[in-house]
Design a protein around this motif. Structure first.
Motif, PDB file in Angstrom:
ATOM      1  N   LEU A  25       2.971  63.695  38.403  1.00 52.27           N
ATOM      2  CA  LEU A  25       1.936  63.811  39.816  1.00 52.27           C
ATOM      3  C   LEU A  25       0.642  65.290  39.832  1.00 52.27           C
ATOM      4  CD1 LEU A  25       3.775  62.479  42.706  1.00 52.27           C
ATOM      5  CD2 LEU A  25       2.415  61.383  41.015  1.00 52.27           C
ATOM      6  N   SER A  26       1.541  66.302  38.756  1.00 47.28           N
ATOM      7  CA  SER A  26       0.715  67.472  39.319  1.00 47.28           C
ATOM      8  C   SER A  26       1.619  68.345  38.454  1.00 47.28           C
ATOM      9  CB  SER A  26       0.157  67.815  40.595  1.00 47.28           C
ATOM     10  OG  SER A  26       1.904  68.542  41.577  1.00 47.28           O
ATOM     11  N   VAL A  27       0.551  69.740  37.712  1.00 44.09           N
ATOM     12  CA  VAL A  27       1.854  70.653  37.846  1.00 44.09           C
ATOM     13  C   VAL A  27       1.143  72.010  38.603  1.00 44.09           C
ATOM     14  CG1 VAL A  27       1.694  72.313  35.264  1.00 44.09           C
ATOM     15  CG2 VAL A  27       1.255  69.929  35.228  1.00 44.09           C
ATOM     16  N   ALA A  28       2.038  72.277  38.405  1.00 40.67           N
ATOM     17  CA  ALA A  28       2.071  73.532  39.742  1.00 40.67           C
ATOM     18  C   ALA A  28       0.462  73.080  41.307  1.00 40.67           C
ATOM     19  CB  ALA A  28       1.764  75.037  38.985  1.00 40.67           C
ATOM     20  N   GLY A  29       0.605  72.109  40.905  1.00 41.94           N
ATOM     21  CA  GLY A  29      -0.089  72.130  42.486  1.00 41.94           C
ATOM     22  C   GLY A  29      -1.980  71.158  42.028  1.00 41.94           C
ATOM     23  N   HIS A  30      -1.615  70.731  41.194  1.00 42.35           N
ATOM     24  CA  HIS A  30      -2.874  70.372  40.423  1.00 42.35           C
ATOM     25  C   HIS A  30      -2.795  69.225  39.616  1.00 42.35           C
ATOM     26  CE1 HIS A  30      -5.004  75.173  40.435  1.00 42.35           C
ATOM     27  NE2 HIS A  30      -3.629  75.188  39.702  1.00 42.35           N
ATOM     28  N   ASP A  31      -3.596  68.314  40.425  1.00 40.71           N
ATOM     29  CA  ASP A  31      -2.550  66.931  40.087  1.00 40.71           C
ATOM     30  C   ASP A  31      -3.656  66.585  38.981  1.00 40.71           C
ATOM     31  OD1 ASP A  31      -2.782  66.033  42.089  1.00 40.71           O
ATOM     32  OD2 ASP A  31      -4.214  65.488  42.905  1.00 40.71           O
ATOM     33  N   PRO A  37       7.674  79.113  33.121  1.00 36.06           N
ATOM     34  CA  PRO A  37       8.087  77.619  34.267  1.00 36.06           C
ATOM     35  C   PRO A  37       7.516  76.782  34.599  1.00 36.06           C
ATOM     36  CG  PRO A  37       8.610  80.105  35.936  1.00 36.06           C
ATOM     37  CD  PRO A  37       8.320  80.672  34.578  1.00 36.06           C
ATOM     38  N   ILE A  38       7.485  76.389  34.793  1.00 38.55           N
ATOM     39  CA  ILE A  38       6.624  74.845  34.515  1.00 38.55           C
ATOM     40  C   ILE A  38       6.931  73.995  35.985  1.00 38.55           C
ATOM     41  CG2 ILE A  38       4.740  73.066  33.546  1.00 38.55           C
ATOM     42  CD1 ILE A  38       4.863  75.843  32.683  1.00 38.55           C
ATOM     43  N   PRO A  39       5.998  74.304  36.979  1.00 39.66           N
ATOM     44  CA  PRO A  39       6.726  73.565  37.928  1.00 39.66           C
ATOM     45  C   PRO A  39       6.021  71.673  38.095  1.00 39.66           C
ATOM     46  CG  PRO A  39       5.144  75.166  38.961  1.00 39.66           C
ATOM     47  CD  PRO A  39       4.987  75.217  37.547  1.00 39.66           C
ATOM     48  N   LEU A  40       6.440  71.363  38.331  1.00 37.85           N
ATOM     49  CA  LEU A  40       5.440  69.404  38.490  1.00 37.85           C
ATOM     50  C   LEU A  40       6.389  68.708  39.448  1.00 37.85           C
ATOM     51  CD1 LEU A  40       7.683  68.741  34.641  1.00 37.85           C
ATOM     52  CD2 LEU A  40       4.952  69.672  35.211  1.00 37.85           C
ATOM     53  N   THR A  41       4.978  68.072  39.940  1.00 39.72           N
ATOM     54  CA  THR A  41       5.943  66.792  41.181  1.00 39.72           C
ATOM     55  C   THR A  41       5.973  65.813  40.419  1.00 39.72           C
ATOM     56  OG1 THR A  41       4.724  68.716  42.518  1.00 39.72           O
ATOM     57  CG2 THR A  41       5.054  66.145  42.861  1.00 39.72           C
ATOM     58  N   ILE A  42       7.307  64.994  40.200  1.00 36.66           N
ATOM     59  CA  ILE A  42       6.714  63.765  40.116  1.00 36.66           C
ATOM     60  C   ILE A  42       7.077  62.351  41.086  1.00 36.66           C
ATOM     61  CG2 ILE A  42       7.589  64.767  37.838  1.00 36.66           C
ATOM     62  CD1 ILE A  42      10.982  63.776  38.160  1.00 36.66           C
ATOM     63  N   MET A 102       9.356  64.117  44.053  1.00 34.13           N
ATOM     64  CA  MET A 102      10.121  64.974  44.039  1.00 34.13           C
ATOM     65  C   MET A 102       9.388  66.457  43.476  1.00 34.13           C
ATOM     66  SD  MET A 102      13.059  63.728  41.650  1.00 34.13           S
ATOM     67  CE  MET A 102      13.708  62.144  42.436  1.00 34.13           C
ATOM     68  N   ASP A 103      10.307  67.672  43.319  1.00 35.55           N
ATOM     69  CA  ASP A 103       9.829  68.639  42.440  1.00 35.55           C
ATOM     70  C   ASP A 103      10.423  69.012  41.258  1.00 35.55           C
ATOM     71  OD1 ASP A 103       7.397  69.324  44.232  1.00 35.55           O
ATOM     72  OD2 ASP A 103       8.283  69.939  45.745  1.00 35.55           O
TER      73      ASP A 103
END
Length: 174
Positions: free
Chosen positions: A127-133, A153-158, A165-166
């Motif tokens: 859904l997003s990478v580091a808070g960016h859709d 580190p690459i934060p993803l929201t999936i 989840m993050d």
């Protein structure tokens, strides 16, 4: 062959060209072949065969994707002396991603890639990478690459099975 398009190209294997060349008619064994303009100048190197277009009434057109030679010129000395460009390597996740509608789906993972060591799973929707859709492969890759060099580190929201989840993937160097 003739150039039929000049546009962005994103490959599922974490690959992106801002402006690739596309030629027709296609040839299945054209990888590595030089594309020469009417003045006899090398303008690109054949990479792969892809399909373009198609719709309800039309079959997709087979075309060849060509990497413009201008991308090689700035890094040629580095490639011949040290085997790679001198700039820091981009973060690599080791995923094979697919666009499904306007979403990015994890379609596969490199067996020894960073994603396979994380909690990501095949079928996860990014859904997003580091808070960016993210709404397409180019945006997804650019967002990942903007977070620093390989190792970042690459934060993803999936979304997995309807649950958001993050997940953070420790990127690597391809």
């Amino acid at each position: 062959a003739r150039i039929v398009a000049k546009q962005e190209f994103a490959g599922y294997w974490e690959y992106l060209l801002d402006e690739a060349l596309f030629t027709a008619p296609s040839h299945p064994n054209w990888g590595g072949t030089g594309l020469i303009n009417p003045a006899g100048e090398l303008i690109g190197i054949g990479s792969l065969q892809v399909q373009h277009g198609g719709g309800e009434d039309q079959a997709p057109l087979d075309i060849n994707m060509i990497v413009p030679i201008d991308l090689l010129k700035p890094i040629l000395d580095d490639l011949t002396t040290i085997g790679r460009a001198k700039h820091p390597p981009r973060p690599w996740l080791g995923i094979f991603a697919a666009e499904v509608g306007d979403r990015i789906v994890i379609a596969g993972m490199s067996r020894r890639g960073p994603a396979s060591k994380s909690s990501l799973r095949i079928g996860d929707i990014v859904l997003s990478v580091a808070g960016h859709d993210v709404r397409g492969l180019p945006t997804f890759f650019r967002n990942v690459w903007s977070l620093g060099p390989a190792g970042a580190p690459i934060p993803l929201t999936i979304n997995r099975n309807g649950r958001t989840m993050d997940v953070t993937v420790q990127s690597g160097d391809r």
